[in-house]
Motif scaffolding. Structure first.
Motif, mmCIF file in Angstrom:
data_model
loop_
_atom_site.group_PDB
_atom_site.id
_atom_site.type_symbol
_atom_site.label_atom_id
_atom_site.label_comp_id
_atom_site.label_asym_id
_atom_site.label_seq_id
_atom_site.Cartn_x
_atom_site.Cartn_y
_atom_site.Cartn_z
ATOM 1 N N ILE A 54 40.044 74.134 -19.375
ATOM 2 C CA ILE A 54 40.378 74.435 -20.435
ATOM 3 C C ILE A 54 40.934 72.809 -21.458
ATOM 4 O O ILE A 54 42.127 71.959 -20.543
ATOM 5 N N CYS A 56 39.644 69.303 -24.379
ATOM 6 C CA CYS A 56 37.479 68.701 -24.609
ATOM 7 C C CYS A 56 36.863 68.523 -23.214
ATOM 8 O O CYS A 56 35.731 68.593 -23.213
ATOM 9 N N SER A 57 37.537 67.897 -22.320
ATOM 10 C CA SER A 57 36.741 67.227 -21.221
ATOM 11 C C SER A 57 35.767 68.163 -20.415
ATOM 12 O O SER A 57 35.554 68.037 -19.711
ATOM 13 N N HIS A 74 42.870 77.524 -18.578
ATOM 14 C CA HIS A 74 43.998 75.836 -17.630
ATOM 15 C C HIS A 74 44.789 75.994 -16.586
ATOM 16 O O HIS A 74 45.260 77.146 -16.611
ATOM 17 N N ASP A 99 43.345 65.476 -18.018
ATOM 18 C CA ASP A 99 44.402 65.328 -17.193
ATOM 19 C C ASP A 99 45.630 66.167 -17.277
ATOM 20 O O ASP A 99 46.349 66.400 -16.284
ATOM 21 N N GLY A 100 46.074 67.130 -18.572
ATOM 22 C CA GLY A 100 46.718 68.348 -18.761
ATOM 23 C C GLY A 100 46.235 69.116 -18.042
ATOM 24 O O GLY A 100 47.189 69.697 -16.837
ATOM 25 N N ASP A 101 44.780 69.650 -17.607
ATOM 26 C CA ASP A 101 44.222 70.524 -16.570
ATOM 27 C C ASP A 101 44.744 69.994 -15.140
ATOM 28 O O ASP A 101 44.871 71.050 -14.364
ATOM 29 N N ASN A 127 42.599 61.588 -19.640
ATOM 30 C CA ASN A 127 42.628 60.296 -21.652
ATOM 31 C C ASN A 127 44.507 60.831 -22.052
ATOM 32 O O ASN A 127 44.939 60.134 -23.132
ATOM 33 N N ILE A 129 46.811 62.072 -22.716
ATOM 34 C CA ILE A 129 47.242 62.975 -23.560
ATOM 35 C C ILE A 129 46.358 64.274 -23.291
ATOM 36 O O ILE A 129 45.243 64.493 -22.919
ATOM 37 N N TYR A 130 47.048 65.155 -23.696
ATOM 38 C CA TYR A 130 46.812 66.741 -24.475
ATOM 39 C C TYR A 130 45.712 66.541 -25.864
ATOM 40 O O TYR A 130 46.479 66.574 -26.674
ATOM 41 N N GLY A 131 44.114 66.253 -25.207
ATOM 42 C CA GLY A 131 43.594 65.840 -26.358
ATOM 43 C C GLY A 131 43.024 67.326 -27.347
ATOM 44 O O GLY A 131 44.094 67.089 -28.452
ATOM 45 N N MET A 132 42.449 68.452 -26.489
ATOM 46 C CA MET A 132 42.197 69.368 -27.522
ATOM 47 C C MET A 132 43.325 70.188 -28.274
ATOM 48 O O MET A 132 43.188 70.422 -29.450
HETATM 49 C C1 LIG Z 1 47.959 78.528 -19.742
HETATM 50 C C2 LIG Z 1 47.532 78.115 -20.902
HETATM 51 N N1 LIG Z 1 48.623 77.297 -21.405
HETATM 52 C C3 LIG Z 1 48.810 76.568 -22.741
HETATM 53 C C4 LIG Z 1 46.991 76.021 -23.157
HETATM 54 C C5 LIG Z 1 47.079 75.338 -24.464
HETATM 55 N N2 LIG Z 1 45.914 74.557 -23.756
HETATM 56 C C6 LIG Z 1 44.996 74.385 -23.949
HETATM 57 S S1 LIG Z 1 43.792 72.756 -23.772
HETATM 58 C C7 LIG Z 1 45.336 71.956 -23.336
HETATM 59 C C8 LIG Z 1 45.743 70.901 -22.873
HETATM 60 C C9 LIG Z 1 43.940 70.402 -22.705
HETATM 61 O O1 LIG Z 1 43.965 68.755 -22.112
HETATM 62 P P1 LIG Z 1 43.805 67.983 -21.216
HETATM 63 O O2 LIG Z 1 43.409 68.982 -20.525
HETATM 64 O O3 LIG Z 1 44.463 66.889 -21.001
HETATM 65 O O4 LIG Z 1 42.392 67.833 -21.631
HETATM 66 P P2 LIG Z 1 41.524 66.862 -22.785
HETATM 67 O O5 LIG Z 1 42.118 68.160 -23.788
HETATM 68 O O6 LIG Z 1 42.639 66.045 -23.162
HETATM 69 O O7 LIG Z 1 40.416 66.246 -22.046
HETATM 70 C C10 LIG Z 1 46.345 73.092 -23.592
HETATM 71 C C11 LIG Z 1 47.909 72.810 -22.922
HETATM 72 C C12 LIG Z 1 46.083 77.291 -22.647
HETATM 73 N N3 LIG Z 1 45.184 76.693 -23.114
HETATM 74 N N4 LIG Z 1 46.344 77.864 -21.693
#
Ligand SMILES: Cc1ncc(C[n+]2csc(CCOP(=O)(O)OP(=O)(O)O)c2C)c(N)n1
Ligand SMILES: [Mg+2]
Length: 282
Positions: A54, A56-57, A74, A99-101, A127, A129-132
């Motif tokens: 979950i 943007c990426s 996620h 990167d968060g994922d 990126n 950061i947690y973008g989305m």
């Molecule tokens: C178990 C769980 N924790 C938190 C979230 C909320 N959440 C959705 S996307 C996200 C972070 C996204 O960051 P990243 O993976 O870096 O992707 P980006 O959007 O930066 O491409 C979070 C914390 C979720 N959906 N499920």
């Protein structure tokens, strides 16, 4: 006059194009590089499964890439992808996520998949950061940056994710940025051709939820920054930690052959089957 169809259009879900990424986002570049790489080595999308989490990426493969895709929870794309690979070793399984994922909530899956050397290709869009979700600090956010969860400044040193994965045992590891499009494409090809765990950290831009906090307003601002910061790995020998502090080390970190997890598992299955057959025959 009719316009010829673009040769890569068959690889994307044309009906939902143009994509929804923000102006200047690096995800479009990564999608472009990925589709070119798939076509470049002649992979058949009907024999691929793409897995995302979950963020943007995570949208790069799902919904935009036209193959079977699993848009999972996620932090769990590598876990789902491992399950697919164990049951269907004949398929090319690719994870694309943020990167968060991959390195935050999913960090444990990452290091253990690398340790097991399971035959997956993981392309992590870093990126920083947690973008989305609007700009929370990730384990890749540089020290000093103000985010929604570090409103004064981030005091946590970031992971160098590619180095971590190389140390954990992956077969192929590289780092590129969205500025280095052609090396990135080639590296994606090499990663997908490599047997074992392959990983590419793609340093990318998020002008909306990261750039505006560090004074980089546009995608182009980021590309200039990446160009300045990037240093080829073979040029870093003899350089100190301090000299490398604000640099992005690009290139191949490792490329080696180690026993692959699913192959080893299937050997056990075969051995056990042979034993049972022998016993029942006797
Ligand atoms: C178990 C769980 N924790 C938190 C979230 C909320 N959440 C959705 S996307 C996200 C972070 C996204 O960051 P990243 O993976 O870096 O992707 P980006 O959007 O930066 O491409 C979070 C914390 C979720 N959906 N499920
Ligand atoms: Mg991110």
């Amino acid at each position: 006059m009719s316009h010829p169809r673009h040769r890569l259009m068959g690889y994307v879900r044309e009906e939902i194009m143009p994509h929804r990424f923000c102006v200047g986002c690096g995800c479009g570049t990564v999608l472009n590089a990925f589709v070119n790489a798939v076509e470049g080595i002649g992979l058949d999308p009907t024999k691929m499964v793409c897995v995302s989490g979950i963020g943007c990426s995570a949208w790069i493969p799902s919904p935009y890439f036209k193959a079977d895709t699993l848009h999972t929870t996620h932090g769990r794309p590598i876990a789902f992808a491992s399950g697919v690979k164990v049951m269907r070793p004949d398929l090319k399984v690719v994870v694309i996520a943020g990167d968060g994922d991959i390195a935050g909530i999913g960090g444990n899956h990452l290091i253990h998949a690398a340790r097991r050397n399971i035959d997956l290709s993981v392309f992590m869009v870093n990126n920083m950061i947690y973008g989305m979700t609007g700009g929370q600090a990730a384990p890749t956010t540089p020290v000093g940056v103000k985010t929604t969860t570090t409103p004064h400044r981030n005091v946590e040193p970031p992971f160098r994710v590619a180095d971590l994965v190389a140390a954990a045992g992956a077969s192929y590891v590289a780092r590129w940025t969205t500025y280095h499009v052609f090396p990135l494409m080639e590296s994606m090809q090499n990663a997908m051709l490599k047997r074992g765990f392959s990983f590419i950290e793609i340093v990318s831009q998020c002008p909306e939820n990261y750039g505006r906090r560090i004074g980089l307003r546009t995608g182009t601002d980021f590309l200039h920054r990446f160009k300045e910061q990037a240093i080829r790995i073979d040029k870093t020998r003899g350089m100190s930690e301090e000299e490398l502090e604000n640099r992005i080390i690009i290139g191949k970190l490792c490329d080696r052959d180690r026993p692959e997890y699913v192959t080893e598992l299937h050997k056990i299955t075969q051995e056990q089957t042979d034993i049972i057959e022998k016993e029942t025959a006797g």
